[in-house]
Design a protein around this motif. Structure first.
Motif, PDB file in Angstrom:
ATOM      1  N   LEU A  80       0.796  -1.233   0.000  1.00 58.60           N
ATOM      2  CA  LEU A  80       0.000   0.000   0.000  1.00 58.60           C
ATOM      3  C   LEU A  80       0.827   1.281   0.000  1.00 58.60           C
ATOM      4  O   LEU A  80       0.276   2.379  -0.050  1.00 58.60           O
ATOM      5  N   ILE A  81       2.162   1.145   0.070  1.00 58.57           N
ATOM      6  CA  ILE A  81       2.947   2.370   0.284  1.00 58.57           C
ATOM      7  C   ILE A  81       2.894   3.341  -0.885  1.00 58.57           C
ATOM      8  O   ILE A  81       3.207   4.504  -0.728  1.00 58.57           O
ATOM      9  N   ALA A  82       2.478   2.858  -2.049  1.00 59.56           N
ATOM     10  CA  ALA A  82       2.314   3.805  -3.154  1.00 59.56           C
ATOM     11  C   ALA A  82       1.158   4.764  -2.856  1.00 59.56           C
ATOM     12  O   ALA A  82       1.142   5.905  -3.302  1.00 59.56           O
ATOM     13  N   GLN A  83       0.165   4.283  -2.059  1.00 59.34           N
ATOM     14  CA  GLN A  83      -1.008   5.112  -1.781  1.00 59.34           C
ATOM     15  C   GLN A  83      -0.880   5.865  -0.451  1.00 59.34           C
ATOM     16  O   GLN A  83      -1.234   7.025  -0.339  1.00 59.34           O
ATOM     17  N   VAL A  84      -0.410   5.173   0.562  1.00 60.41           N
ATOM     18  CA  VAL A  84      -0.335   5.770   1.891  1.00 60.41           C
ATOM     19  C   VAL A  84       1.079   5.591   2.425  1.00 60.41           C
ATOM     20  O   VAL A  84       1.637   4.509   2.334  1.00 60.41           O
ATOM     21  N   LYS A  85       1.632   6.670   3.002  1.00 57.69           N
ATOM     22  CA  LYS A  85       2.975   6.549   3.558  1.00 57.69           C
ATOM     23  C   LYS A  85       2.936   6.757   5.064  1.00 57.69           C
ATOM     24  O   LYS A  85       2.377   7.738   5.561  1.00 57.69           O
ATOM     25  N   ALA A  86       3.542   5.829   5.774  1.00 55.68           N
ATOM     26  CA  ALA A  86       3.527   5.888   7.231  1.00 55.68           C
ATOM     27  C   ALA A  86       4.095   7.217   7.719  1.00 55.68           C
ATOM     28  O   ALA A  86       3.576   7.821   8.654  1.00 55.68           O
ATOM     29  N   GLY A  87       5.140   7.670   7.042  1.00 57.82           N
ATOM     30  CA  GLY A  87       5.785   8.917   7.446  1.00 57.82           C
ATOM     31  C   GLY A  87       4.830  10.102   7.401  1.00 57.82           C
ATOM     32  O   GLY A  87       4.860  10.974   8.280  1.00 57.82           O
ATOM     33  N   ASP A  88       3.962  10.135   6.362  1.00 57.83           N
ATOM     34  CA  ASP A  88       3.007  11.255   6.247  1.00 57.83           C
ATOM     35  C   ASP A  88       1.973  11.204   7.362  1.00 57.83           C
ATOM     36  O   ASP A  88       1.608  12.221   7.962  1.00 57.83           O
ATOM     37  N   LEU A  89       1.464   9.981   7.605  1.00 60.42           N
ATOM     38  CA  LEU A  89       0.421   9.848   8.627  1.00 60.42           C
ATOM     39  C   LEU A  89       0.941  10.280   9.996  1.00 60.42           C
ATOM     40  O   LEU A  89       0.271  11.000  10.730  1.00 60.42           O
ATOM     41  N   ILE A  90       2.162   9.844  10.302  1.00 55.35           N
ATOM     42  CA  ILE A  90       2.664  10.090  11.657  1.00 55.35           C
ATOM     43  C   ILE A  90       2.841  11.579  11.898  1.00 55.35           C
ATOM     44  O   ILE A  90       2.635  12.063  12.999  1.00 55.35           O
ATOM     45  N   LYS A  91       3.161  12.315  10.825  1.00 52.96           N
ATOM     46  CA  LYS A  91       3.385  13.747  11.010  1.00 52.96           C
ATOM     47  C   LYS A  91       2.110  14.441  11.461  1.00 52.96           C
ATOM     48  O   LYS A  91       2.124  15.261  12.376  1.00 52.96           O
ATOM     49  N   SER A  92       0.978  14.088  10.824  1.00 52.75           N
ATOM     50  CA  SER A  92      -0.251  14.765  11.208  1.00 52.75           C
ATOM     51  C   SER A  92      -0.692  14.337  12.603  1.00 52.75           C
ATOM     52  O   SER A  92      -1.322  15.092  13.330  1.00 52.75           O
ATOM     53  N   MET A  93      -0.332  13.123  12.998  1.00 55.76           N
ATOM     54  CA  MET A  93      -0.710  12.668  14.340  1.00 55.76           C
ATOM     55  C   MET A  93       0.156  13.326  15.403  1.00 55.76           C
ATOM     56  O   MET A  93      -0.334  13.706  16.473  1.00 55.76           O
ATOM     57  N   ALA A  94       1.443  13.455  15.097  1.00 58.00           N
ATOM     58  CA  ALA A  94       2.394  13.905  16.114  1.00 58.00           C
ATOM     59  C   ALA A  94       2.066  15.291  16.649  1.00 58.00           C
ATOM     60  O   ALA A  94       2.228  15.567  17.834  1.00 58.00           O
ATOM     61  N   THR A  95       1.549  16.153  15.761  1.00 57.76           N
ATOM     62  CA  THR A  95       1.270  17.517  16.212  1.00 57.76           C
ATOM     63  C   THR A  95       0.234  17.529  17.343  1.00 57.76           C
ATOM     64  O   THR A  95       0.286  18.372  18.222  1.00 57.76           O
ATOM     65  N   GLU A  96      -0.686  16.571  17.314  1.00 60.27           N
ATOM     66  CA  GLU A  96      -1.731  16.508  18.344  1.00 60.27           C
ATOM     67  C   GLU A  96      -1.166  16.217  19.731  1.00 60.27           C
ATOM     68  O   GLU A  96      -1.764  16.539  20.741  1.00 60.27           O
ATOM     69  N   VAL A  97      -0.007  15.528  19.777  1.00 61.68           N
ATOM     70  CA  VAL A  97       0.541  15.182  21.092  1.00 61.68           C
ATOM     71  C   VAL A  97       1.794  16.011  21.398  1.00 61.68           C
ATOM     72  O   VAL A  97       2.579  15.659  22.286  1.00 61.68           O
ATOM     73  N   GLY A  98       1.931  17.097  20.631  1.00 54.73           N
ATOM     74  CA  GLY A  98       3.055  17.989  20.907  1.00 54.73           C
ATOM     75  C   GLY A  98       4.409  17.367  20.616  1.00 54.73           C
ATOM     76  O   GLY A  98       5.344  17.544  21.379  1.00 54.73           O
ATOM     77  N   GLY A  99       4.466  16.644  19.549  1.00 51.66           N
ATOM     78  CA  GLY A  99       5.745  15.997  19.244  1.00 51.66           C
ATOM     79  C   GLY A  99       6.056  16.026  17.765  1.00 51.66           C
ATOM     80  O   GLY A  99       5.328  16.633  16.977  1.00 51.66           O
ATOM     81  N   THR A 100       7.117  15.394  17.406  1.00 52.39           N
ATOM     82  CA  THR A 100       7.480  15.276  15.993  1.00 52.39           C
ATOM     83  C   THR A 100       7.870  13.833  15.719  1.00 52.39           C
ATOM     84  O   THR A 100       8.182  13.087  16.634  1.00 52.39           O
ATOM     85  N   GLY A 101       7.835  13.498  14.457  1.00 46.83           N
ATOM     86  CA  GLY A 101       8.210  12.120  14.126  1.00 46.83           C
ATOM     87  C   GLY A 101       8.433  11.955  12.656  1.00 46.83           C
ATOM     88  O   GLY A 101       8.257  12.890  11.873  1.00 46.83           O
ATOM     89  N   GLY A 102       8.828  10.787  12.280  1.00 46.71           N
ATOM     90  CA  GLY A 102       9.052  10.515  10.867  1.00 46.71           C
ATOM     91  C   GLY A 102       9.493   9.090  10.688  1.00 46.71           C
ATOM     92  O   GLY A 102       9.572   8.330  11.665  1.00 46.71           O
TER      93      GLY A 102
END
Ligand code: ATP
Ligand code: MG
Length: 834
Positions: free
Chosen positions: A778-800
């Motif tokens: 599925l990585i052509a459609q969804v990338k884990a790195g992109d998802l985590i970025k939008s989630m991380a902001t909610e918990v005051g953090g960063t990721g990749g």
């Protein structure tokens, strides 16, 4: 003619005044670069053989012209009326000589400096030249005059009438003796002598082209585009084989970079010919077969050359596969930002880091209606070149102009330190900083020149001697000895007591311990070099070495790490030689004699006519000016302590000898004893005990893991599972476990789902951990790195992370639920975009 530069300048002497040569020649980088010409013209190569004849103050213009003309017309039998001759605009003498020999004025051309004033480099020997060109006739495309377009009239031979030395300010001073230096390409000579219009149709190339044709399924001569690629491959195969045989390995700097570019260009032309897997490695065998009798060293290195070439090709193919998605992404980003050209910097990164060929990038740009920021790219590439040049150039320590001037005035120092460690010498000059002084007093830092000295100056990798100089009125402690110019020995140190004065006679004493320790390490370096060649193969070549009293370091060409078996074999072989207690013999001889006797000289080093050869039985023979043991037994013990990589294709060994080696063994023994005490085991039981402990630890980890999982599955929040556009999305909160626990849970869920997106989050001790897993399909459609970025902001953090796995940490547990809640929407959006 590099090796003769000093002879032209009168700095170097040879026992002969005439010479003829056949030399390996590379023109694929630096001042002479024909890389881009190869394939497009029929007369340029990256690697070729250059024939030459030389006179060092012997014959001059008249004979040089006579010899050249006689050779081509009488010996080779080329038709006289097909030649064109060019001479330097102001060289009436050469013009008249050519006319006298029978060249018609209509075929004699005067040219300017660009074409007919030859110089080796920006400075150094130079002079007017005369070029012999050959007209291949109207059936060959191109101008019908010399120095024009195309391959019709080709330059065969360049006769240089060496008579000046150009200094840094551009001034010309006459050479001590007018000399001759000529160069003729063997490939061009072969072609015209065989009546062929192209070097590639001469018998030097037809067997190679035939072998390529067989491998790639094309016949040379059938299709112009394929022919061009075949010429590139044929030429580059020769260059690759010869460079590697001389110890060059692909890397990102210096010669290694030249080789890498050639290899990649050949690989890319292979692709254009329809080959999608490595093919150059096996074809290097054809070059060895074709040229191995003239260059026997090719045979010795053949296995390595094939292996290294194939390895580099494999990596390049995966580079292409890796680079393409990055390029696609770059194009997309540039377009969506509304820009019309790809930034030079990112193109350079693709080109340099991923080794992505520029023409492929250009092609992709054209297809997308984009441009390439050429000037930005050029800027980046210039910077890279500068870096490469710096690292390729031999590092020459800057010598202060004062020292150079003083040394020139007082004359050379006589080094007598091979035989003796003590001697009397008279102070010729004293320097404090940039100043020459008549005397120096207690506490002052000085540089001191003596007429005679036993102090070995740093050179050939060996550090300089230490010791002291005792004079009638004081004493100087010497910390360092250097040789800033040939025959100049500088003693650096501090006046310990009293004073020293110019003209004082000093008793010079070299510290015998450090000298002997350095000698042990130097002799051991030679044994190590020979042992490496015996164990690993003759491609092992010294790149550099450091010989200090307390350690030795040896850098050499080899394409992969040594196995522990190799390391053991090398160490044992050296120690066996130590135990034989062979005599170490030194002898001075002519360079020719030394090379004929098989002495190893290093590629790129410059040697004078008289050289010193250090021999250990039939085991090792090297050109070397360093100080050595009298017999190998003095080394006592040799310990190879580390083997690492320092650059692509370059390995480094560090080793100890003598007392240093014994101390190292003792330290190891001490460590083992201490380990035994901690483990409550005797020295011989340590290994068994540690193995048992490691096994126990593994068991415990497994136990812990399964406990964590149990804890996580028992978490009160239920997993939410939805299917979005056919993609299974599993979101779960699992508190009380750390990142390692989340990963274990993620792995288990991935195995269970097979295909899907998994997002996990947990809070523990006020910290939040987030993990996203996307299955490969599925990585052509969804990338884990992109998802985590939008989630991380909610918990005051960063990721990749990577497309398949990304993680993040945060400090705000209250935001965890909303972070997890965002996942479904984010997946939906990602899918929509693609
Ligand atoms: P050209 O103008 O054809 O590129 P050049 O002026 O660079 O040649 P020189 O530097 O005078 O050539 O070199 C001496 C001889 O070496 C030439 O006359 C030619 O026979 C040969 N030669 C030079 N460059 C190459 C090359 N790239 N490949 C094959 N032979 C070469
Ligand atoms: Mg020329």
């Amino acid at each position: 003619m590099n090796q003769f530069k000093g002879v032209f300048l009168g700095e170097d002497r040879r026992p002969y005044r005439r010479a003829v040569t056949a030399q390996k020649c590379m023109r694929a980088g630096g001042k002479h670069n024909d890389l881009e010409n190869v394939g497009y013209t029929r007369r340029h190569h990256t690697f070729f053989e250059m024939l030459g004849n030389f006179s060092f103050g012997d014959y001059f213009t008249a004979d040089a012209i006579h010899f050249g003309w006689d050779f081509l017309t009488s010996r080779v039998g080329l038709a006289k009326d097909r030649f064109w001759i060019t001479v330097f605009r102001e060289d009436d003498e050469a013009y008249a000589l050519w006319q006298k020999i029978g060249v018609s004025p209509s075929r004699l051309v005067r040219c300017g400096e660009k074409d007919n004033f030859w110089q080796m480099a920006d400075t150094g020997p130079c002079g007017p030249c005369s070029e012999i060109h050959f007209d291949q006739g109207p059936s060959v495309p191109g101008d019908d005059t010399p120095n024009g377009e195309g391959d019709r009239v080709i330059e065969i031979w360049n006769l240089v009438f060496m008579q000046f030395d150009r200094s840094t300010d551009g001034r010309l001073t006459p050479l001590p003796k007018p000399s001759i230096d000529t160069g003729m390409g063997l490939e061009r000579l072969a072609a015209v002598a065989q009546g062929r219009f192209s070097n590639y149709d001469s018998d030097l190339f037809t067997p190679i082209l035939a072998a390529i044709g067989k491998r790639v399924g094309h016949r040379y001569g059938a299709d112009a585009t394929a022919d061009r690629s075949m010429r590139v491959v044929a030429d580059h195969l020769r260059a690759i084989t010869f460079l590697m045989t001389d110890g060059v390995l692909p890397s990102n700097e210096g010669r290694g970079y030249v080789l890498r570019r050639i290899l990649r260009r050949a690989a890319r032309h292979g692709r254009l010919l329809g080959v999608n897997e490595p093919f150059l490695g096996e074809l290097t065998a054809t070059v060895v077969e074709q040229m191995g009798s003239a260059y026997p060293e090719l045979q010795g290195a053949a296995g390595t050359v094939t292996e290294v070439t194939q390895g580099e090709e494999e990596r390049f193919i995966s580079t292409l596969d890796q680079g393409l998605p990055i390029l696609t992404d770059l194009v997309r980003k540039t377009k969506s930002a509304g820009q019309s050209s790809l930034s030079g910097e990112s193109v350079f990164k693709l080109y340099d880091t991923y080794g992505f060929p520029l023409d492929l990038i250009g092609e992709a740009c054209r297809e997308q209606g984009l441009q390439l920021d050429e000037s930005g790219f050029q800027r980046a590439i210039e910077e890279q070149r500068e870096r490469a040049r710096k690292s390729a150039a031999f590092e020459v320590a800057a010598v202060s102009p004062v020292l150079t001037e003083v040394a020139g005035r007082v004359g050379p120092s006589k080094f007598i330190g091979y035989e003796r460690l003590e001697a009397d010498g008279v102070v010729q000059a004293i320097l404090i900083g940039e100043r020459q002084v008549a005397e120096a007093k207690e506490g002052e830092e000085v540089e001191l020149l003596l007429d005679v000295t036993p102090f070995y100056p740093e050179g050939g990798g060996q550090v300089g001697d230490q010791g002291f100089l005792q004079g009638p009125e004081g004493r100087v402690d010497i910390r360092e000895t250097a040789k800033p110019a040939p025959s100049v020995v500088v003693h650096k140190g501090v006046v310990r007591t009293g004073l020293v004065r110019q003209g004082h006679q000093l008793h010079a004493s070299v510290n015998p311990t450090t000298r002997q320790d350095a000698a042990k390490n130097h002799t051991a370096t030679h044994l190590l070099h020979a042992a490496l060649r015996e164990v690993l193969g003759p491609h092992v070549k010294q790149y550099g070495s450091l010989v200090a009293p307390n350690r030795l370091r040896f850098d050499f060409a080899h394409f992969k790490p040594l196995s522990s078996r190799d390391v053991e074999d090398v160490e044992s072989l050296v120690n066996a030689r130590v135990q034989r207690n062979d005599r170490v013999q030194t002898a001075e001889m002519g360079i020719q004699e030394a090379v004929a006797a098989g002495a190893m000289a290093f590629f790129g080093d410059k040697y004078g006519e008289r050289v010193r050869v250090v021999t250990v039985d039939s085991f090792s023979k090297e050109l070397c000016g360093g100080t050595h043991c009298r017999a190998t037994g003095e080394i006592g013990l040799f310990r190879l302590v580390s083997e690492t990589g320092v650059a692509a294709g370059v390995r480094r060994i560090e080793a100890l000898t003598g007392t240093g080696a014994v101390m190292q063994v003792r330290r190891l023994e001490h460590d083992i004893r201490e380990l035994g005490e901690v483990l409550k085991a005797g020295p011989s039981d340590v290994v068994g005990k540690v193995k048992k402990l490691v096994a126990q630890l593994k068991d415990k980890e497994r136990e812990l893991e399964s406990l964590k999982l149990k804890l996580a599955s028992g978490a009160k929040e239920e997993a939410q599972v939805r299917t979005i556009q056919g993609i299974k999305v599993h979101v779960q909160r699992a508190d009380g476990i750390d990142m390692a626990g989340l990963r274990a849970l993620g792995d288990r869920l991935r195995d269970r789902l097979q295909s899907g997106v998994i997002a996990l989050g947990g809070a523990a001790d006020g910290k939040v951990s987030l993990l996203v897993v996307v299955t490969k399909d599925l990585i052509a459609q969804v990338k884990a790195g992109d998802l985590i970025k939008s989630m991380a902001t909610e918990v005051g953090g960063t990721g990749g992370g990577r497309p398949e796995l990304a993680q993040a940490g945060g400090k705000n547990p209250e935001g965890l639920d909303s972070a997890l809640a965002k996942v479904f929407e984010a997946v939906e959006q990602a899918v929509k975009k693609t």
